[in-house]
Scaffold this motif. Structure first.
Motif, PDB file in Angstrom:
ATOM      1  N   ILE A 287       3.421  19.514   0.614  1.00  8.61           N
ATOM      2  CA  ILE A 287       4.296  20.470  -0.084  1.00  8.61           C
ATOM      3  C   ILE A 287       4.798  19.837  -1.377  1.00  8.61           C
ATOM      4  CG2 ILE A 287       6.360  21.908   0.094  1.00  8.61           C
ATOM      5  CD1 ILE A 287       6.205  21.655   3.119  1.00  8.61           C
ATOM      6  N   GLN A 288       5.226  18.572  -1.265  1.00  9.38           N
ATOM      7  CA  GLN A 288       5.748  17.893  -2.453  1.00  9.38           C
ATOM      8  C   GLN A 288       4.646  17.617  -3.467  1.00  9.38           C
ATOM      9  OE1 GLN A 288       7.779  14.493  -0.775  1.00  9.38           O
ATOM     10  NE2 GLN A 288       9.753  15.533  -0.970  1.00  9.38           N
ATOM     11  N   GLN A 289       3.454  17.306  -2.977  1.00  5.51           N
ATOM     12  CA  GLN A 289       2.342  17.069  -3.910  1.00  5.51           C
ATOM     13  C   GLN A 289       2.143  18.287  -4.789  1.00  5.51           C
ATOM     14  OE1 GLN A 289      -0.666  15.966  -1.058  1.00  5.51           O
ATOM     15  NE2 GLN A 289      -0.573  13.803  -1.652  1.00  5.51           N
ATOM     16  N   ALA A 290       2.195  19.457  -4.177  1.00  6.01           N
ATOM     17  CA  ALA A 290       2.015  20.686  -4.955  1.00  6.01           C
ATOM     18  C   ALA A 290       3.155  20.879  -5.939  1.00  6.01           C
ATOM     19  CB  ALA A 290       1.913  21.882  -4.013  1.00  6.01           C
ATOM     20  N   GLU A 291       4.375  20.567  -5.507  1.00  6.78           N
ATOM     21  CA  GLU A 291       5.524  20.749  -6.396  1.00  6.78           C
ATOM     22  C   GLU A 291       5.488  19.773  -7.568  1.00  6.78           C
ATOM     23  OE1 GLU A 291       9.491  21.383  -4.951  1.00  6.78           O
ATOM     24  OE2 GLU A 291       8.745  21.953  -2.983  1.00  6.78           O
ATOM     25  N   LEU A 292       5.100  18.531  -7.289  1.00  7.21           N
ATOM     26  CA  LEU A 292       5.012  17.538  -8.363  1.00  7.21           C
ATOM     27  C   LEU A 292       3.967  17.978  -9.384  1.00  7.21           C
ATOM     28  CD1 LEU A 292       5.149  14.241  -6.266  1.00  7.21           C
ATOM     29  CD2 LEU A 292       6.923  15.062  -7.825  1.00  7.21           C
ATOM     30  N   GLU A 293       2.866  18.468  -8.863  1.00 10.20           N
ATOM     31  CA  GLU A 293       1.794  18.958  -9.715  1.00 10.20           C
ATOM     32  C   GLU A 293       2.311  20.100 -10.606  1.00 10.20           C
ATOM     33  OE1 GLU A 293      -1.719  18.172  -9.523  1.00 10.20           O
ATOM     34  OE2 GLU A 293      -1.937  19.538 -11.245  1.00 10.20           O
ATOM     35  N   LYS A 294       2.991  21.030  -9.966  1.00 12.32           N
ATOM     36  CA  LYS A 294       3.508  22.205 -10.684  1.00 12.32           C
ATOM     37  C   LYS A 294       4.481  21.784 -11.787  1.00 12.32           C
ATOM     38  CE  LYS A 294       6.757  24.930  -9.140  1.00 12.32           C
ATOM     39  NZ  LYS A 294       7.519  25.463  -8.016  1.00 12.32           N
TER      40      LYS A 294
ATOM     41  N   GLY B 101       0.786  -1.226   0.000  1.00  8.29           N
ATOM     42  CA  GLY B 101       0.000   0.000   0.000  1.00  8.29           C
ATOM     43  C   GLY B 101       0.820   1.278   0.000  1.00  8.29           C
ATOM     44  N   ALA B 102       2.112   1.185  -0.381  1.00  9.52           N
ATOM     45  CA  ALA B 102       2.929   2.405  -0.465  1.00  9.52           C
ATOM     46  C   ALA B 102       2.283   3.360  -1.454  1.00  9.52           C
ATOM     47  CB  ALA B 102       4.355   2.067  -0.897  1.00  9.52           C
ATOM     48  N   ASP B 103       2.021   4.573  -1.017  1.00 11.59           N
ATOM     49  CA  ASP B 103       1.298   5.534  -1.855  1.00 11.59           C
ATOM     50  C   ASP B 103       2.108   6.793  -2.111  1.00 11.59           C
ATOM     51  OD1 ASP B 103      -1.145   6.614  -3.105  1.00 11.59           O
ATOM     52  OD2 ASP B 103      -1.025   8.054  -1.448  1.00 11.59           O
ATOM     53  N   PHE B 104       2.856   7.226  -1.107  1.00 10.47           N
ATOM     54  CA  PHE B 104       3.635   8.446  -1.292  1.00 10.47           C
ATOM     55  C   PHE B 104       4.926   8.322  -0.502  1.00 10.47           C
ATOM     56  CE2 PHE B 104       5.097  12.700  -1.402  1.00 10.47           C
ATOM     57  CZ  PHE B 104       4.453  13.327  -2.463  1.00 10.47           C
ATOM     58  N   ASP B 105       6.034   8.290  -1.233  1.00 11.42           N
ATOM     59  CA  ASP B 105       7.340   8.180  -0.600  1.00 11.42           C
ATOM     60  C   ASP B 105       8.044   9.525  -0.758  1.00 11.42           C
ATOM     61  OD1 ASP B 105      10.071   7.790  -0.077  1.00 11.42           O
ATOM     62  OD2 ASP B 105       9.929   5.667  -0.597  1.00 11.42           O
ATOM     63  N   ILE B 106       8.289  10.205   0.341  1.00 12.97           N
ATOM     64  CA  ILE B 106       8.848  11.557   0.223  1.00 12.97           C
ATOM     65  C   ILE B 106      10.298  11.551  -0.249  1.00 12.97           C
ATOM     66  CG2 ILE B 106       7.254  12.555   1.929  1.00 12.97           C
ATOM     67  CD1 ILE B 106       9.712  12.729   3.822  1.00 12.97           C
ATOM     68  N   GLN B 107      11.006  10.452  -0.038  1.00  8.16           N
ATOM     69  CA  GLN B 107      12.375  10.403  -0.562  1.00  8.16           C
ATOM     70  C   GLN B 107      12.328  10.310  -2.089  1.00  8.16           C
ATOM     71  OE1 GLN B 107      14.800   6.861  -0.242  1.00  8.16           O
ATOM     72  NE2 GLN B 107      16.552   8.056   0.447  1.00  8.16           N
ATOM     73  N   LEU B 108      11.438   9.483  -2.584  1.00  6.34           N
ATOM     74  CA  LEU B 108      11.293   9.317  -4.026  1.00  6.34           C
ATOM     75  C   LEU B 108      10.803  10.619  -4.668  1.00  6.34           C
ATOM     76  CD1 LEU B 108      11.656   7.173  -6.161  1.00  6.34           C
ATOM     77  CD2 LEU B 108       9.459   6.193  -5.512  1.00  6.34           C
ATOM     78  N   ALA B 109       9.884  11.287  -4.002  1.00  8.23           N
ATOM     79  CA  ALA B 109       9.392  12.566  -4.529  1.00  8.23           C
ATOM     80  C   ALA B 109      10.521  13.597  -4.538  1.00  8.23           C
ATOM     81  CB  ALA B 109       8.220  13.067  -3.681  1.00  8.23           C
ATOM     82  N   ALA B 110      11.311  13.622  -3.460  1.00  7.96           N
ATOM     83  CA  ALA B 110      12.425  14.571  -3.393  1.00  7.96           C
ATOM     84  C   ALA B 110      13.408  14.297  -4.528  1.00  7.96           C
ATOM     85  CB  ALA B 110      13.137  14.460  -2.047  1.00  7.96           C
ATOM     86  N   TYR B 111      13.604  13.033  -4.839  1.00  3.44           N
ATOM     87  CA  TYR B 111      14.503  12.649  -5.932  1.00  3.44           C
ATOM     88  C   TYR B 111      13.985  13.173  -7.268  1.00  3.44           C
ATOM     89  CZ  TYR B 111      16.472   9.469  -9.470  1.00  3.44           C
ATOM     90  OH  TYR B 111      17.054   8.934 -10.590  1.00  3.44           O
ATOM     91  N   LEU B 112      12.696  13.024  -7.500  1.00  8.66           N
ATOM     92  CA  LEU B 112      12.157  13.529  -8.771  1.00  8.66           C
ATOM     93  C   LEU B 112      12.252  15.050  -8.818  1.00  8.66           C
ATOM     94  CD1 LEU B 112       9.026  11.367  -9.595  1.00  8.66           C
ATOM     95  CD2 LEU B 112      11.394  11.080 -10.299  1.00  8.66           C
TER      96      LEU B 112
END
Length: 885
Positions: A469-476, A398-409
């Motif tokens: 915060i990251q959700q918004a950045e990924l979206e942007k 059920g991994a849905d949001f990994d902040i390390q992975l988001a930070a990497y992107l």
DNA sequence: ACGCTCACG
DNA sequence: ACGTACGTGAGCGTA
């Protein structure tokens, strides 16, 4: 008494840059402005002992002031690249110090400071503003003091209401009127012609404000009256422009700005990196001189419950509201890590679950929660979490949001991906680093449960705050698809592959080791014999002494520390002395023996008899994966002796087969697509031999006249193109002169104009945007693309050319992996995906699935992404990895 | 901890 | 004139 210090980052760093002589560290990075800034920062902290600090920066070019007046700040010299490259460094340094910083597009640092100083004084706190900009004096009050820099930045002069009255005879609010009348050349604010500071002050002493002056111009006379009447609107606009906006939506809380003294654990390495030796010494780190006043423990609010059988119902009740989770595990290799504890966090409280309780049999509801794929989990490095739990026999899904992975992107080149660095990056309140809490290396120690649970609770709280915060950045950044449909699903697939592992024939590997050993022993005696002495063959230093000092061979190349003895040098030395050939053979075998035989043997898991590599999904700047413990992406293949290593990689079940499929020329196909070059596209549409085709076009000959040497050159040019070509690099590779290499490149670009256009455009775009992108919107920032240092800039330019190509190829095979995983599931196949080697996928398949897999795998890989040229994948199988060629 | 060397794509 | 091919990880010696 709480005391807030607000620093105008832009103002100070500009002044520092021009006040300081040029300064670079050993890698050529300009550091003078950062040095000047840091110096003054530390001094003022020591003197003022603030309890809270925030550094504000300008963000972006356009601010709300441009809406009414496009010429605002017009005519300014472009920021020199030697300075602009120091901004990221400055922010990094502040983070390492544990000092909060903030910027917001559309607003200037002034406005941020104006806003926070107002909030500070309204809540009765003392505020000190540090800037070089006199405009700031308008925010002065009983509670707010402005320290203006003097003589560059080496001194500051504090201004309260009294000082402003003494110096100008004005109230702080009248500073705005002053600027309205006199203007400001540096911001391109016009003011009124003919009115400078003296006249403006006189007028204000008489009338009090711009509005009053303008309404009573009949009391004036002469040229001055005329100018005021004619430029009344300029004066009003100038006043508006000079007015600091004090209602900025600042996303920093009082807690975020707490300063608890220099965070030495991160500050010291940062100062070392910058090579600020004198600062390190002056600070006498270890003492408390830099810590200034505050020395209290940084305590972020946490409300943590240590879960036991008694209060478990409380947790069960809270489970539906869990916002974030964190499993703390120790050890580099996630297949052999120790679970230290787990925390689940709701909006207002945290639950700490000890490893003992988790394994006790009483934690059933928690285990059910962890393994339920429909319950979405948010965390940090959930890939590692999955593996750590797996080896404790605890299923995770059920991994849905990994902040390390988001930070990497969001920034794949950011080196420090620790949670505390991420928290600092997003300006959250201070989060202690793991090193602080646990110590490192031999000193690593698990603290008492109270300390541990609080640390983990803070981590978990930070995760919950970072997600939106990251959700918004990924979206942007238009990265939602990349994140949610590619990288997150892939993370689970990688974990499955790693848990599965690859079976290794241990006996065969030992046997191979014996063969190598015999050959190595023979070579070593021959070499000692010829050299006339024994020495450590593995030491480049000792080897260099033998070759160059004792035997007098010519020095081809030097390294920083002495003679170079790499294979390229040895190849050139071979004709001079027979010993060289033996050394080359020794090197080759020694590498195989130590890295692949002994290294691999150490990695065979005693429980499973397999090697379980760990694919890292957040390290490679281009979006590729990497592989560790052991690295299974660099198993030898080019030379036969090494290739034999592949024979020991076998299916894990009796009678099964290894199946490998690799993309043919994926990077050049990607290049054909993104450059839209007709010649290159045609080559792939007709599935021609791309190197022969390149040779035909570059040398202008028909296919039957392309000889082996021409094809070899063309192949090298193709490689060069993908890497971001330079004549020097190609000349090295082909062992030709730079001029000849340059001619090849010219001819190539004449033949493939579309590729030339791509290379020009991508570099141009990178200079404009500061980053490049892959087809799936993966980004890589290139801060050095506009550097004035030739080396740094050239490197960034080649990277700009290479990253979209290598990165898109990485996107494609990742897509193929997600599709393959789904295909295996939906068809109920038993075949398993085991490895990815950049352009190749490796499976183990039961014999009855060989036919279907032989079709399915290449088909799936080829349809992963629709390009203007076909993708091609070639498949083969055998009883081991060697045979699958 | 860092540099050198070398394995892969 | 500048002096590097792009992206990784592992083992070894040396400081």
């Amino acid at each position: 008494m709480e005391k807030l210090m607000l620093i105008d980052g832009n103002s100070i760093i500009y002044r520092a840059f021009f006040a300081m002589p040029p300064l670079t560290n050993s890698s050529g990075l300009h550091t003078n402005a950062v040095y000047g800034f840091t110096n003054m920062l530390l001094r003022i902290i020591q003197e003022e002992k603030p309890t809270h600090i925030l550094v504000a920066f300008d963000a972006g070019k356009e601010t709300f002031r441009h809406e009414g007046y496009q010429e605002y700040k017009g005519g300014r010299e472009k920021t020199p690249s030697e300075l602009s490259e120091q901004f990221p460094l400055m922010r990094e340094l502040l983070e390492s110090f544990g000092i909060s910083w903030f910027e917001l597009p559309g607003y200037e640092a002034d406005d941020i400071i104006g806003t926070i100083s107002k909030q500070g004084e309204e809540s009765g706190r003392e505020v000190l503003v540090v800037t070089g900009d006199k405009d700031m004096l308008q925010v002065v009050s009983d509670k707010v003091t402005v320290a203006l820099t003097r003589k560059g930045i080496s001194e500051v002069e504090p201004y309260g209401p009294k000082e402003i009255e003494e110096k100008y005879g004005l109230t702080p609010q009248q500073i705005i009127d002053l600027k309205g009348l006199m203007g400001d050349a540096s911001d391109n604010i016009p003011g009124v012609p003919g009115i400078g500071e003296k006249t403006a002050l006189k007028l204000l002493h008489q009338f009090g404000s711009v509005e009053e002056v303008l309404s009573r111009t009949d009391e004036l006379k002469g040229k001055m009256k005329e100018n005021l009447v004619n430029h009344a609107e300029d004066a009003r606009m100038s006043k508006r422009l000079a007015t600091i906006f004090r209602e900025v939506p600042v996303e920093r809380t009082w807690d975020d700005m707490v300063f608890n003294g220099l965070r030495e654990e991160t500050a010291v390495p940062m100062l070392r990196k910058l090579e600020f030796k004198s600062l390190l010494e002056r600070l006498d780190l270890g003492g408390d001189t830099a810590g200034a006043g505050a020395s209290a423990e940084p305590e972020q609010e946490v409300n943590v419950t240590i879960v036991d059988a008694g209060n478990l119902p409380e947790l069960v009740e809270a489970l539906p509201g869990i916002e974030a989770m964190h499993v703390e595990s120790a050890g580099e290799n996630p297949h052999h890590s120790t679970v230290m504890g787990m925390v689940l966090s709701t909006a207002d409280r945290q639950f700490y679950i000890s490893p003992e309780f988790l394994k006790s049999g009483e934690a059933e509801p928690v285990l059910a929660w962890l393994s339920d794929p429909t319950i979405k989990k948010r965390g940090y490095d959930l890939h590692r979490t999955d593996l750590a739990l797996h080896w404790q026999d605890i299923p995770f899904a059920g991994a849905d949001f990994d902040i390390q992975l988001a930070a990497y992107l969001l920034d794949p080149t950011e080196g420090d991906q620790t949670l505390s660095a991420l928290a600092a990056k997003y300006g959250l309140s201070f989060l202690a680093s793991d090193e602080e809490v646990y110590g490192k290396g031999a000193k690593f120690k698990v603290p008492d449960e109270e300390t541990l649970s609080r640390h983990l609770a803070r981590k978990c709280g930070a995760i919950a705050k970072i997600v939106p915060i990251q959700q918004a950045e990924l979206e942007k950044n238009e990265m939602n698809r990349l994140f949610y449909e590619l990288e997150m699903p892939l993370s689970r697939i990688l974990a499955d592959m790693e848990k599965q592992g690859v079976a290794v024939n241990r006996d065969a590997l030992i046997e191979l080791g014996k063969e190598f050993e015999a050959q190595i022993n023979k070579l070593v005696s021959q070499i000692y014999e010829i050299a006339g002495q024994e020495f450590n063959l593995n030491s480049p230093k000792q080897l260099g002494e033998i070759l160059f000092d004792k035997l007098g061979l010519p020095v081809i190349k030097k390294t920083k520390t002495g003679y170079s003895t790499d294979a390229e040098v040895l190849e050139k030395l071979a004709p001079y002395h027979e010993i060289v050939q033996y050394i080359l053979e020794y090197r080759q075998l020694a590498k195989l023996q130590s890295t692949y035989v002994e290294g691999l043997l150490k990695e065979i898991n005693v429980k499973t008899g397999k090697v379980h590599t760990y694919f890292r999904q957040t390290v490679a700047a281009t979006g590729r994966l990497s592989s560790q413990f052991p690295n299974l992406q660099n198993i030898p293949i080019r030379l036969e002796e090494g290739r034999k290593i592949r024979k020991v990689f076998v299916p894990s079940e009796e009678g099964w087969l290894i199946l490998g499929a690799d993309y043919s020329q994926i990077e050049l196909r990607v290049l054909a697509h993104i450059s839209d070059d007709p010649g290159l596209k045609e080559a792939f549409l007709h599935d021609m031999d791309i190197h022969t085709k390149t040779a035909m076009d570059v040398f202008g000959v028909p296919a039957d006249q392309v000889d082996a040497n021409m094809r070899r050159s063309a192949k090298a040019v193709n490689f060069g193109i993908v890497y971001g070509i330079s004549d020097y690099g190609l000349s090295q590779n082909l062992n030709i002169t730079r001029k000849e290499a340059a001619r090849f490149i010219d001819q190539y670009f004449d033949a493939f104009e579309g590729v030339r256009r791509y290379m020009d455009n991508i570099v141009r775009d990178a200079k404009r945007d500061g980053y490049v992108k892959t087809l799936l919107e993966r980004r890589r920032y290139l801060p050095e693309i506009n550097a004035s240092n030739f080396n740094l800039r050239s490197f960034a330019e080649r990277t700009a050319m290479n990253t979209p190509i290598q990165g898109t190829a990485a996107d494609i095979i990742k897509l193929a992996m997600v599709l393959m995983d789904e295909a295996l599931r939906s068809r109920g196949l038993r075949s398993r995906m085991l490895l990815q080697v950049h352009d190749e996928l490796v499976f183990e398949v039961p014999p009855e699935e060989l036919d279907i897999m032989t079709k399915l795998v290449p088909e799936t890989m080829e349809k992963a992404l629709d390009l203007s040229v076909p993708l091609k994948a070639e498949v083969s199988s055998g009883t081991n990895w060697y045979e699958a060629k």
